[in-house]
Write a protein that holds these residues in place. Structure first.
Motif, PDB file in Angstrom:
ATOM      1  N   CYS A  25      40.343  46.439  32.967  1.00 23.52           N
ATOM      2  CA  CYS A  25      39.678  45.362  33.178  1.00 23.52           C
ATOM      3  C   CYS A  25      40.181  44.194  32.354  1.00 23.52           C
ATOM      4  CB  CYS A  25      38.108  45.300  32.961  1.00 23.52           C
ATOM      5  SG  CYS A  25      37.257  43.656  32.895  1.00 23.52           S
ATOM      6  N   ALA A  26      40.408  44.569  31.052  1.00 20.76           N
ATOM      7  CA  ALA A  26      40.916  43.654  30.073  1.00 20.76           C
ATOM      8  C   ALA A  26      42.358  43.333  30.604  1.00 20.76           C
ATOM      9  CB  ALA A  26      40.996  44.435  28.705  1.00 20.76           C
ATOM     10  N   ALA A  27      43.382  44.271  30.855  1.00 17.02           N
ATOM     11  CA  ALA A  27      44.520  43.931  31.362  1.00 17.02           C
ATOM     12  C   ALA A  27      44.573  42.778  32.628  1.00 17.02           C
ATOM     13  CB  ALA A  27      45.328  45.187  31.580  1.00 17.02           C
ATOM     14  N   SER A  28      43.825  43.066  33.516  1.00 15.75           N
ATOM     15  CA  SER A  28      43.791  42.317  34.576  1.00 15.75           C
ATOM     16  C   SER A  28      43.431  40.793  34.342  1.00 15.75           C
ATOM     17  CB  SER A  28      42.856  42.818  35.948  1.00 15.75           C
ATOM     18  OG  SER A  28      41.543  42.607  35.398  1.00 15.75           O
ATOM     19  N   ARG A 133      42.404  39.202  42.065  1.00 14.76           N
ATOM     20  CA  ARG A 133      43.179  40.249  42.481  1.00 14.76           C
ATOM     21  C   ARG A 133      43.055  40.540  43.969  1.00 14.76           C
ATOM     22  NH1 ARG A 133      43.402  45.861  39.303  1.00 14.76           N
ATOM     23  NH2 ARG A 133      44.413  45.959  41.392  1.00 14.76           N
ATOM     24  N   ALA A 134      44.175  40.732  44.717  1.00  9.07           N
ATOM     25  CA  ALA A 134      43.955  41.031  46.142  1.00  9.07           C
ATOM     26  C   ALA A 134      43.548  42.448  46.217  1.00  9.07           C
ATOM     27  CB  ALA A 134      45.315  40.639  46.833  1.00  9.07           C
ATOM     28  N   GLU A 135      43.744  43.430  45.349  1.00 11.87           N
ATOM     29  CA  GLU A 135      43.397  44.748  45.564  1.00 11.87           C
ATOM     30  C   GLU A 135      42.008  44.904  45.133  1.00 11.87           C
ATOM     31  OE1 GLU A 135      46.187  42.997  43.925  1.00 11.87           O
ATOM     32  OE2 GLU A 135      46.592  44.511  42.417  1.00 11.87           O
ATOM     33  N   GLY A 136      41.136  44.127  44.581  1.00 10.35           N
ATOM     34  CA  GLY A 136      40.003  44.108  44.222  1.00 10.35           C
ATOM     35  C   GLY A 136      39.940  44.730  42.804  1.00 10.35           C
ATOM     36  N   PRO A 137      38.762  45.114  42.479  1.00 16.92           N
ATOM     37  CA  PRO A 137      38.517  45.188  40.930  1.00 16.92           C
ATOM     38  C   PRO A 137      39.508  46.304  40.210  1.00 16.92           C
ATOM     39  CG  PRO A 137      36.535  45.277  42.290  1.00 16.92           C
ATOM     40  CD  PRO A 137      37.596  45.015  43.169  1.00 16.92           C
ATOM     41  N   ALA A 138      40.050  45.788  39.248  1.00 19.98           N
ATOM     42  CA  ALA A 138      40.943  46.763  38.588  1.00 19.98           C
ATOM     43  C   ALA A 138      40.246  47.992  38.293  1.00 19.98           C
ATOM     44  CB  ALA A 138      41.536  45.994  37.393  1.00 19.98           C
TER      45      ALA A 138
END
Length: 184
Positions: A25-28, A133-138
């Motif tokens: 989460c933090a990185a994203s 993020r296109a991939e959804g939640p990190a």
């Protein structure tokens, strides 16, 4: 608002408390998008979720993206607002009054220091479902035990209806078998 708004659901039986979701989460939410890139760039790693322990159970606290969000209702500046799919905080408008933290029934909001327009400022942060993020939640993608899942209320209602219907049919079958044995 639609009943379809997604949220992240945690399965506490699968969560081992590894904090991988926090790091992801933090990185994203950094410019680089990676832990290493953020560290090298001197960016703060600020997760919008948090792993907690209650008794002997560890689990990730998550915003439920409330349809009628108390954080939105209480925000005096309009910094907390609702989109079509999630609740958000505009750091430009946030005055870090902490009212949203107080009213959140899930403890999913915290105030942290961040850089806004070249100066440090305290602001409320919370899960935004990694909307960018296109991939959804990190956190969901990074969880090694699959304890986190992006869910939709309609899916949960469908599963509950299926489960209840199965139980009802099993009860009917048992009743019919008992009636059949009693008539012998």
């Amino acid at each position: 608002m639609s009943v379809e708004s997604p949220f992240i659901l945690v399965n506490p039986e699968r969560c081992v408390g590894c904090h991988t979701c926090e790091l992801a989460c933090a990185a994203s939410h950094t410019r680089s998008g990676t832990v290493l890139g953020a560290v090298l760039a001197g960016e703060r790693l600020q997760p919008r979720n948090r792993v907690v322990q209650v008794d002997h159970v560890k689990l990730s606290t998550q915003c439920r993206q409330c349809e009628d969000a108390p954080c939105v209702r209480v925000c005096p500046t309009g910094a907390a607002y609702r989109t079509a799919t999630y609740t958000a905080v505009d750091p430009q408008l946030c005055i870090a009054c902490r009212l949203c933290m107080i009213v959140c029934p899930f403890g999913a909001i915290r105030v942290t220091t961040t850089e806004i327009n070249g100066r440090e400022k305290k602001v409320a942060v919370k899960c935004d479902l990694c909307a960018d993020r296109a991939e959804g939640p990190a956190c969901v993608a990074a969880c090694p035990t699959r304890a986190l899942a992006l869910r939709y209320p309609v899916e949960i209602m469908r599963e509950a209806t299926q489960s209840t219907s199965r139980q009802f049919l099993d009860a009917l079958k048992s009743q019919q078998e008992l009636t059949a044995h009693a008539s012998y």
